[in-house]
Design a protein around this motif. Structure first.
Motif, PDB file in Angstrom:
ATOM      1  N   THR A 123       2.948  10.034   4.339  1.00  0.00           N
ATOM      2  CA  THR A 123       1.662   9.349   4.455  1.00  0.00           C
ATOM      3  C   THR A 123       1.616   8.013   3.706  1.00  0.00           C
ATOM      4  OG1 THR A 123       0.892  10.646   2.556  1.00  0.00           O
ATOM      5  CG2 THR A 123       0.351  11.481   4.758  1.00  0.00           C
ATOM      6  N   ALA A 124       2.709   7.629   3.075  1.00  0.00           N
ATOM      7  CA  ALA A 124       2.734   6.350   2.348  1.00  0.00           C
ATOM      8  C   ALA A 124       2.456   5.200   3.319  1.00  0.00           C
ATOM      9  CB  ALA A 124       4.082   6.146   1.666  1.00  0.00           C
ATOM     10  N   PRO A 125       1.771   4.146   2.866  1.00  0.00           N
ATOM     11  CA  PRO A 125       1.478   3.016   3.759  1.00  0.00           C
ATOM     12  C   PRO A 125       2.743   2.450   4.395  1.00  0.00           C
ATOM     13  CG  PRO A 125       0.241   2.815   1.718  1.00  0.00           C
ATOM     14  CD  PRO A 125       1.195   3.956   1.518  1.00  0.00           C
ATOM     15  N   GLN A 126       2.640   2.142   5.682  1.00  0.00           N
ATOM     16  CA  GLN A 126       3.792   1.606   6.404  1.00  0.00           C
ATOM     17  C   GLN A 126       4.286   0.313   5.776  1.00  0.00           C
ATOM     18  OE1 GLN A 126       5.380   3.303   8.877  1.00  0.00           O
ATOM     19  NE2 GLN A 126       6.959   1.732   8.629  1.00  0.00           N
ATOM     20  N   ALA A 127       3.357  -0.470   5.225  1.00  0.00           N
ATOM     21  CA  ALA A 127       3.756  -1.730   4.582  1.00  0.00           C
ATOM     22  C   ALA A 127       4.738  -1.471   3.440  1.00  0.00           C
ATOM     23  CB  ALA A 127       2.522  -2.463   4.065  1.00  0.00           C
ATOM     24  N   LYS A 128       4.534  -0.377   2.718  1.00  0.00           N
ATOM     25  CA  LYS A 128       5.421  -0.077   1.592  1.00  0.00           C
ATOM     26  C   LYS A 128       6.763   0.451   2.094  1.00  0.00           C
ATOM     27  CE  LYS A 128       1.672   0.582  -1.713  1.00  0.00           C
ATOM     28  NZ  LYS A 128       1.025   1.428  -2.730  1.00  0.00           N
ATOM     29  N   LYS A 129       6.734   1.244   3.155  1.00  0.00           N
ATOM     30  CA  LYS A 129       7.994   1.714   3.745  1.00  0.00           C
ATOM     31  C   LYS A 129       8.805   0.529   4.270  1.00  0.00           C
ATOM     32  CE  LYS A 129       6.080   6.191   5.193  1.00  0.00           C
ATOM     33  NZ  LYS A 129       5.720   7.041   6.355  1.00  0.00           N
ATOM     34  N   ASP A 130       8.118  -0.407   4.901  1.00  0.00           N
ATOM     35  CA  ASP A 130       8.804  -1.581   5.444  1.00  0.00           C
ATOM     36  C   ASP A 130       9.456  -2.403   4.336  1.00  0.00           C
ATOM     37  OD1 ASP A 130       7.927  -0.822   7.939  1.00  0.00           O
ATOM     38  OD2 ASP A 130       6.300  -2.292   8.044  1.00  0.00           O
ATOM     39  N   ASP A 153      -3.535   5.053  -3.170  1.00  0.00           N
ATOM     40  CA  ASP A 153      -2.344   5.882  -2.945  1.00  0.00           C
ATOM     41  C   ASP A 153      -1.322   5.771  -4.064  1.00  0.00           C
ATOM     42  OD1 ASP A 153      -0.066   3.787  -1.833  1.00  0.00           O
ATOM     43  OD2 ASP A 153      -2.084   3.174  -1.296  1.00  0.00           O
ATOM     44  N   GLY A 154      -1.384   4.712  -4.851  1.00  0.00           N
ATOM     45  CA  GLY A 154      -0.438   4.555  -5.950  1.00  0.00           C
ATOM     46  C   GLY A 154      -0.816   5.327  -7.198  1.00  0.00           C
ATOM     47  N   VAL A 170      -0.295  -4.088   0.893  1.00  0.00           N
ATOM     48  CA  VAL A 170      -1.410  -3.529   1.656  1.00  0.00           C
ATOM     49  C   VAL A 170      -1.027  -3.419   3.130  1.00  0.00           C
ATOM     50  CG1 VAL A 170      -3.823  -3.871   2.321  1.00  0.00           C
ATOM     51  CG2 VAL A 170      -3.041  -4.605   0.067  1.00  0.00           C
ATOM     52  N   ASP A 171      -1.395  -2.301   3.729  1.00  0.00           N
ATOM     53  CA  ASP A 171      -1.252  -2.143   5.174  1.00  0.00           C
ATOM     54  C   ASP A 171      -2.446  -2.834   5.826  1.00  0.00           C
ATOM     55  OD1 ASP A 171      -0.968  -1.387   7.798  1.00  0.00           O
ATOM     56  OD2 ASP A 171      -0.355   0.661   7.336  1.00  0.00           O
TER      57      ASP A 171
END
Length: 316
Positions: A103-110, A231-232, A307-308
């Motif tokens: 569920t982590a923001p996609q922006a952080k995965k990217d 989320d952090g 941020v996503d």
């Protein structure tokens, strides 16, 4: 348990200088008038990976000897530590494996992927995160760099408060968000020696208030899977961060989800910078408890800006 010292922080600052930015401090006449305080915002969202955690991650990665570095590093993270450890590992040319909640923001995965980190997803709970990480570390043999319960990481995070004090003409209070407690612990490490008169206030979401309840109870209380837009700030305190929180933090204050969103929007509008929900509790706290901060010189650490943009919390 090794407790990092002020000298460890000073050594960390020398070690990480080539790999971090000395981030600016911003002010806003509007926010000063709104709160009745003099607010100073340390913009760690301007770090290249977008978060303060590049300080601790870089200290850990570049503190490894060549033999240790060969096997790379590994961690679990809701996003920013994963991004920052991947960035530091990329700069050193070593592998980095990270476990992240699905569920982590996609922006952080990217961001992790952009810096060459290899992601394994887990369920959004502390239990799943730690179990999945144990498997990945056994497979890869990477050096574990804990997101916050690591003396190297805390020493690195402490360099932020050192810079902050150099960039202002003295502060009376320092406010930062708290999840696992890495930034607050680093702040305590630095200020307890450099400026012990500064009150250190931690701010936390009401829906993930285990640090607040721990502080009141006098021992660690850990929630397994809290839910908040911040989320952090989902992870619990650990033994090392609890040492600093219990000995040096003046108070922990909580804010609602709506208060977090309102503070985030105010910062975007009046400082004209992007910050993520996990950074908003400090300003939300000051707005909620104006009498506590009125007339004071208050430092606020904006911890990150990943941020996503497709899922902003005020967009229904």
């Amino acid at each position: 348990m090794y407790i990092p010292t002020y000298q460890d922080m000073l050594d960390a600052h020398v070690r990480i200088q080539p790999h971090i930015k000395r981030t600016p401090v911003l002010t806003s006449d509007f926010l000063n008038e709104l709160t009745g305080a003099q607010l100073f915002f340390k913009c760690e969202n301007f770090q290249t990976p977008g978060a303060f955690k590049v300080r601790g991650a870089s200290n850990a990665v570049f503190g490894l000897d060549d033999e240790q570095a060969k096997v790379g590093v590994a961690t679990h993270s809701s996003g920013n530590h994963a991004s920052c450890l991947s960035y530091a590992a990329m700069r050193r040319g070593i592998p980095c494996n990270v476990v992240m909640p699905r569920t982590a923001p996609q922006a952080k995965k990217d961001t992790v992927a952009r810096y060459g980190g290899k992601i394994t997803e887990c369920e959004p709970s502390t239990t799943s995160r730690e179990e999945t990480f144990a498997r990945i570390q056994a497979e890869t043999g990477g050096n574990f760099v804990h997101p916050y319960n690591d003396p190297r990481v805390i020493a690195g995070q402490g360099t932020c408060a050192r810079e902050f004090m150099e960039q202002t003409d003295g502060l009376e209070m320092m406010v930062a968000p708290i999840g696992g407690g890495g930034m607050i612990s680093g702040t305590c490490l630095t200020l307890s020696t450099q400026a012990p008169e500064v009150q250190i206030i931690a701010s936390e979401p009401e829906q993930a208030d285990d640090a607040y309840r721990s502080f009141k109870a006098g021992y660690i209380i850990a929630d397994d899977a809290p839910q908040t837009i911040a989320d952090g700030l989902l992870v619990p305190l650990k033994e090392l961060t609890w040492h600093f929180v219990s000995n040096h933090v003046t108070d922990i204050l909580t804010v609602s989800e709506d208060e977090i969103i309102d503070a985030m929007k105010l910062t975007w509008k009046h400082l004209r910078i992007v910050m993520e929900p996990s950074c908003a509790p400090p300003l939300a706290t000051i707005l909620k408890k104006k009498d506590r901060f009125a007339g004071k010189r208050v430092g606020i650490i904006i911890t990150g800006g990943n941020v996503d943009l497709d899922k902003l919390p005020w967009i229904k």
